[in-house]
Design an enzyme around this catalytic site. Structure first.
Site, mmCIF file in Angstrom:
data_model
loop_
_atom_site.group_PDB
_atom_site.id
_atom_site.type_symbol
_atom_site.label_atom_id
_atom_site.label_comp_id
_atom_site.label_asym_id
_atom_site.label_seq_id
_atom_site.Cartn_x
_atom_site.Cartn_y
_atom_site.Cartn_z
ATOM 1 N N GLU A 157 27.111 38.049 52.169
ATOM 2 C CA GLU A 157 26.698 39.448 51.194
ATOM 3 C C GLU A 157 27.603 40.954 50.785
ATOM 4 O O GLU A 157 27.650 41.282 50.487
ATOM 5 C CB GLU A 157 25.493 39.903 51.092
ATOM 6 C CG GLU A 157 24.928 38.234 50.634
ATOM 7 C CD GLU A 157 25.391 37.959 48.615
ATOM 8 O OE1 GLU A 157 25.631 38.375 48.248
ATOM 9 O OE2 GLU A 157 25.498 36.520 48.643
ATOM 10 N N TRP A 210 31.004 40.674 49.557
ATOM 11 C CA TRP A 210 30.764 40.855 47.900
ATOM 12 C C TRP A 210 31.245 42.160 47.899
ATOM 13 O O TRP A 210 32.037 42.809 47.167
ATOM 14 C CB TRP A 210 29.433 40.765 47.369
ATOM 15 C CG TRP A 210 30.066 38.799 47.134
ATOM 16 C CD1 TRP A 210 29.290 37.612 47.754
ATOM 17 C CD2 TRP A 210 30.787 37.941 46.174
ATOM 18 N NE1 TRP A 210 29.950 36.747 47.862
ATOM 19 C CE2 TRP A 210 30.940 37.509 46.426
ATOM 20 C CE3 TRP A 210 31.668 38.670 44.972
ATOM 21 C CZ2 TRP A 210 30.614 35.880 45.106
ATOM 22 C CZ3 TRP A 210 32.082 37.724 44.027
ATOM 23 C CH2 TRP A 210 32.176 36.396 44.372
ATOM 24 N N TRP A 226 31.504 39.803 20.601
ATOM 25 C CA TRP A 226 30.222 40.241 20.500
ATOM 26 C C TRP A 226 29.263 41.159 19.343
ATOM 27 O O TRP A 226 29.610 41.342 18.700
ATOM 28 C CB TRP A 226 30.122 41.999 21.912
ATOM 29 C CG TRP A 226 30.710 41.877 22.710
ATOM 30 C CD1 TRP A 226 31.998 42.450 22.789
ATOM 31 C CD2 TRP A 226 30.566 40.889 23.689
ATOM 32 N NE1 TRP A 226 32.157 42.094 23.882
ATOM 33 C CE2 TRP A 226 31.102 41.181 24.472
ATOM 34 C CE3 TRP A 226 29.004 40.694 24.688
ATOM 35 C CZ2 TRP A 226 31.805 40.530 26.423
ATOM 36 C CZ3 TRP A 226 29.369 39.658 25.636
ATOM 37 C CH2 TRP A 226 30.043 39.644 26.465
ATOM 38 N N ASN A 246 18.775 40.766 43.596
ATOM 39 C CA ASN A 246 19.808 40.587 42.673
ATOM 40 C C ASN A 246 19.878 39.247 41.681
ATOM 41 O O ASN A 246 20.629 38.897 40.469
ATOM 42 C CB ASN A 246 21.200 40.019 44.164
ATOM 43 C CG ASN A 246 22.589 39.820 42.943
ATOM 44 O OD1 ASN A 246 23.073 40.246 42.739
ATOM 45 N ND2 ASN A 246 22.664 38.192 43.970
ATOM 46 N N TRP A 305 28.856 44.039 27.606
ATOM 47 C CA TRP A 305 28.436 43.498 29.131
ATOM 48 C C TRP A 305 28.608 45.350 29.480
ATOM 49 O O TRP A 305 27.760 45.691 30.260
ATOM 50 C CB TRP A 305 29.435 42.732 30.468
ATOM 51 C CG TRP A 305 30.511 44.054 29.829
ATOM 52 C CD1 TRP A 305 31.602 43.272 29.374
ATOM 53 C CD2 TRP A 305 30.834 44.427 30.857
ATOM 54 N NE1 TRP A 305 32.833 43.933 29.362
ATOM 55 C CE2 TRP A 305 32.700 44.607 30.469
ATOM 56 C CE3 TRP A 305 30.802 44.942 31.881
ATOM 57 C CZ2 TRP A 305 33.612 45.537 31.060
ATOM 58 C CZ3 TRP A 305 31.215 46.610 32.178
ATOM 59 C CH2 TRP A 305 33.094 46.275 32.227
ATOM 60 N N TRP A 343 28.017 43.068 36.261
ATOM 61 C CA TRP A 343 28.481 42.217 34.747
ATOM 62 C C TRP A 343 29.643 41.496 34.594
ATOM 63 O O TRP A 343 29.338 40.766 33.569
ATOM 64 C CB TRP A 343 28.002 43.952 34.537
ATOM 65 C CG TRP A 343 27.298 44.239 33.947
ATOM 66 C CD1 TRP A 343 26.132 45.870 34.948
ATOM 67 C CD2 TRP A 343 25.697 43.384 33.760
ATOM 68 N NE1 TRP A 343 25.179 45.335 35.081
ATOM 69 C CE2 TRP A 343 24.755 44.593 33.952
ATOM 70 C CE3 TRP A 343 25.795 42.816 32.175
ATOM 71 C CZ2 TRP A 343 23.716 44.458 33.084
ATOM 72 C CZ3 TRP A 343 24.402 42.462 31.723
ATOM 73 C CH2 TRP A 343 23.180 43.699 32.044
HETATM 74 C C1 LIG Z 1 24.818 42.248 37.069
HETATM 75 C C2 LIG Z 1 24.082 43.012 38.612
HETATM 76 C C3 LIG Z 1 24.870 44.167 38.660
HETATM 77 C C4 LIG Z 1 25.303 44.921 39.967
HETATM 78 N N1 LIG Z 1 25.001 46.379 40.040
HETATM 79 C C5 LIG Z 1 25.098 46.515 41.416
HETATM 80 C C6 LIG Z 1 25.010 48.080 41.800
HETATM 81 O O1 LIG Z 1 25.094 48.951 40.825
HETATM 82 N N2 LIG Z 1 25.221 48.535 42.959
HETATM 83 C C7 LIG Z 1 24.683 47.952 44.753
HETATM 84 O O2 LIG Z 1 24.874 47.768 45.022
HETATM 85 N N3 LIG Z 1 24.934 46.137 44.173
HETATM 86 C C8 LIG Z 1 24.940 46.059 42.789
HETATM 87 N N4 LIG Z 1 24.673 44.651 42.198
HETATM 88 C C9 LIG Z 1 25.182 43.455 43.615
HETATM 89 C C10 LIG Z 1 23.206 43.047 44.600
HETATM 90 O O3 LIG Z 1 23.034 42.901 42.661
HETATM 91 C C11 LIG Z 1 23.157 44.502 44.613
HETATM 92 O O4 LIG Z 1 23.462 44.506 45.610
HETATM 93 C C12 LIG Z 1 21.844 43.876 45.796
HETATM 94 O O5 LIG Z 1 20.894 43.310 44.789
HETATM 95 C C13 LIG Z 1 21.369 44.963 46.645
HETATM 96 O O6 LIG Z 1 20.101 44.552 47.249
HETATM 97 P P1 LIG Z 1 19.682 44.170 48.861
HETATM 98 O O7 LIG Z 1 20.185 45.940 49.547
HETATM 99 O O8 LIG Z 1 18.765 43.869 48.906
HETATM 100 O O9 LIG Z 1 20.724 43.083 49.119
HETATM 101 P P2 LIG Z 1 21.251 41.780 50.252
HETATM 102 O O10 LIG Z 1 20.697 40.654 49.801
HETATM 103 O O11 LIG Z 1 20.026 42.477 51.271
HETATM 104 O O12 LIG Z 1 22.273 42.389 50.320
HETATM 105 C C14 LIG Z 1 23.259 43.312 51.870
HETATM 106 C C15 LIG Z 1 24.237 44.210 51.066
HETATM 107 O O13 LIG Z 1 24.769 43.463 50.656
HETATM 108 C C16 LIG Z 1 26.035 44.346 49.624
HETATM 109 N N5 LIG Z 1 25.436 43.445 48.196
HETATM 110 C C17 LIG Z 1 24.988 41.749 47.616
HETATM 111 N N6 LIG Z 1 24.992 41.149 47.178
HETATM 112 C C18 LIG Z 1 26.310 41.981 46.430
HETATM 113 C C19 LIG Z 1 27.313 41.581 45.035
HETATM 114 N N7 LIG Z 1 26.622 40.696 44.504
HETATM 115 N N8 LIG Z 1 27.992 42.532 44.754
HETATM 116 C C20 LIG Z 1 28.142 43.771 45.419
HETATM 117 N N9 LIG Z 1 27.569 44.045 46.931
HETATM 118 C C21 LIG Z 1 26.523 42.799 47.084
HETATM 119 C C22 LIG Z 1 24.445 44.815 49.381
HETATM 120 O O14 LIG Z 1 25.491 46.181 49.587
HETATM 121 C C23 LIG Z 1 23.413 45.286 50.303
HETATM 122 O O15 LIG Z 1 23.251 46.146 50.188
HETATM 123 C C24 LIG Z 1 24.752 44.034 41.078
HETATM 124 C C25 LIG Z 1 24.791 42.464 40.672
HETATM 125 C C26 LIG Z 1 25.144 42.233 39.541
HETATM 126 C C27 LIG Z 1 23.860 40.380 39.178
#
Ligand SMILES: Cc1cc2nc3c(=O)[nH]c(=O)nc-3n(C[C@H](O)[C@H](O)[C@H](O)COP(=O)(O)OP(=O)(O)OC[C@H]3O[C@@H](n4cnc5c(N)ncnc54)[C@H](O)[C@@H]3O)c2cc1C
Length: 439
Positions: free
Chosen positions: A265, A268, A296, A331, A349, A372
């Protein structure tokens, strides 16, 4: 203050340092910080300022333009070197390049450092020198670099801060805090600042990491790190997350799967920055150019119902309520609400991205854009367009007892309504619009 290479380098080199935050939201192009981000920034700066004062050092505030603010401070103090940690959002990276050349032209030394990334966006490429567009090979190429991370820097032993002859604005004068108090839910949910970030990392590593491979898919549990806003605002860095997770794994065989999933993660997040760096236009346009012509179906009524959590789908409405109340959404639920908006409701989007931008405390241009476009099917490594999340089976699978939906729907002031869209018919219409794009 830990693992902050710019701060450490400045304190090591100079007898006295000026600690400066320049507030310049209009230098962030189309994406200045939204309301939830401003709330976080206010709290985070207040915490940083208090932490520094505890060490006898003052955090100075200035308003932009950044270059003018820096030159004024340099003139007032006779500083000969400026240090900062690099930012990667396209508008900010360009601004920093201009500031760097202008400072150098006046004889000032500049040193910028990497605090935010495990693998800087421009430093990895395919064998033929191109950017990656698919996550798995990208991350495979990055994995060896995780073994070569620089050591985590401790907070500087001593910070001898210089005074400035003229005061800048106070934190309140920057106008980041809301004037009408809508932020009680954010206050209850978060502790912005370095100490809050480190505590959360410790809780995550002790109590959550072991089961993270499964719990990360369960919005009804406290099953993820919730470090995203701390990472976005640089209160903690990914090297610290990686090192803490490695320590927690050491000697605990059962934690390997959770560790692998967590590091992936973090990957990502790195990938999102890689894609944005190489495709800066994707903040406003699809990476897949065919989607520029997508049919759209703009409808302000449907958009408002989605924003307010009034779609009639419990998991979606609960997610939108969690977002509104706490500035964060799980997420899995982000993917489901984004799919409903872009596919079943066929709203652009960018409408969703902008709403998230204003309401998320972790709003991050790279991750939000990637997220997105991934869901809408028009970005890097995108979900195939025909993968349309159905919120009903998704709820049965990821919120099996309905506890998440109940918790957040209770917070709404009106009863659940009936669904605003027919899932089956809207799915067929979306697939039809997609087939007209041409392959
Ligand atoms: C439509 C959409 C919009 C999103 N917008 C954002 C946003 O503006 N900012 C944001 O930080 N994340 C975004 N995410 C990714 C993800 O949802 C969040 O990073 C995550 O939910 C944060 O929660 P956590 O810290 O508990 O994640 P954890 O599951 O604990 O993951 C650890 C860290 O990994 C990174 N991470 C995890 N998943 C992703 C991912 N899919 N993409 C990029 N980084 C990731 C984050 O920095 C996160 O803190 C988005 C996802 C979607 C589907």
């Amino acid at each position: 203050m830990a693992d902050n290479p710019a701060l450490s380098a400045a304190c090591e080199r100079a007898d006295r340092v000026v600690l400066l935050y320049v507030h310049a939201p209009d230098e962030e192009g189309d994406w200045p910080p939204g309301a939830a981000s401003r709330w976080w920034l206010h709290r985070s700066l207040a915490r940083l300022s208090a932490d520094l004062l505890g060490r006898g050092a003052e955090l100075h505030l200035r308003r932009g333009p950044s270059l003018e603010a820096l030159l004024a401070v340099v003139r007032a103090t006779g500083a000969d070197c400026v240090y900062w940690n690099r930012l990667y959002e396209p508008a900010l990276a360009e601004r920093d390049t201009q500031v760097e050349s202008a400072l150098r032209a006046t004889g000032i030394e500049v040193e910028s450092c990497n605090a935010a990334m495990l693998v800087e966006p421009a430093s990895v490429a395919t064998r033929d020198g191109r950017p990656y567009r698919v996550f798995t090979p990208y991350w495979r190429a990055c994995l060896p670099r995780l073994e070569e991370q620089p050591r985590i820097l401790p907070p500087p032993r001593r910070i001898t801060a210089a005074q400035l002859p003229t005061p800048g604005p106070t934190l309140d004068e920057l106008g980041l805090a809301p004037t009408i108090r809508w932020d009680a839910g954010l206050d209850a949910a978060w502790t912005p600042g370095e100490a809050g970030a480190l505590t959360r990392l410790e809780v995550f590593c002790d109590a959550i990491l072991g089961g993270y491979a499964d719990s990360r898919e369960r919005p009804d549990l406290d099953g993820t790190s919730r470090l995203s806003p701390h990472l976005h605002f640089g209160e903690i860095g990914p090297r610290q997350c990686l090192a803490a997770a490695r320590n927690a794994r050491a000697g605990r065989a059962g934690r390997q799967a959770g560790f692998d999933a967590f590091v992936r993660e973090l990957g990502w997040r790195e990938f999102a920055h890689h894609v944005l760096h190489h495709h800066p236009h994707t903040t406003n346009a699809p990476l897949d150019p065919r989607f520029a012509g997508f049919a759209w179906d703009p409808d302000p009524r449907l958009l408002a119902a989605w924003q307010r959590g009034r779609t009639g789908f419990p998991l979606v409405d609960a997610g939108m309520q969690q977002l509104w109340t706490t500035g964060w959404m799980h997420n899995r639920v982000r993917m489901i609400v984004a799919s409903l908006l872009t596919k079943n409701l066929r709203q652009h989007w960018l409408e969703g991205a902008r709403w998230f931008w204003d309401t998320l405390v972790d709003a991050d241009l790279a991750s939000n854009t990637l997220g997105w476009q991934w869901v809408a099917g028009c970005g890097a490594d995108a979900a195939p367009y025909f993968r349309i999340f159905n919120p009903l089976p998704q709820a049965a699978r990821h919120d099996p007892d309905g506890a998440y939906a109940r918790r957040w729907l209770q917070a709404q002031d009106s009863p659940q309504q009936s669904p605003i869209v027919d899932l089956r018919a809207s799915r067929a219409a979306a697939l039809d619009a997609y087939s007209r794009l041409g392959r």
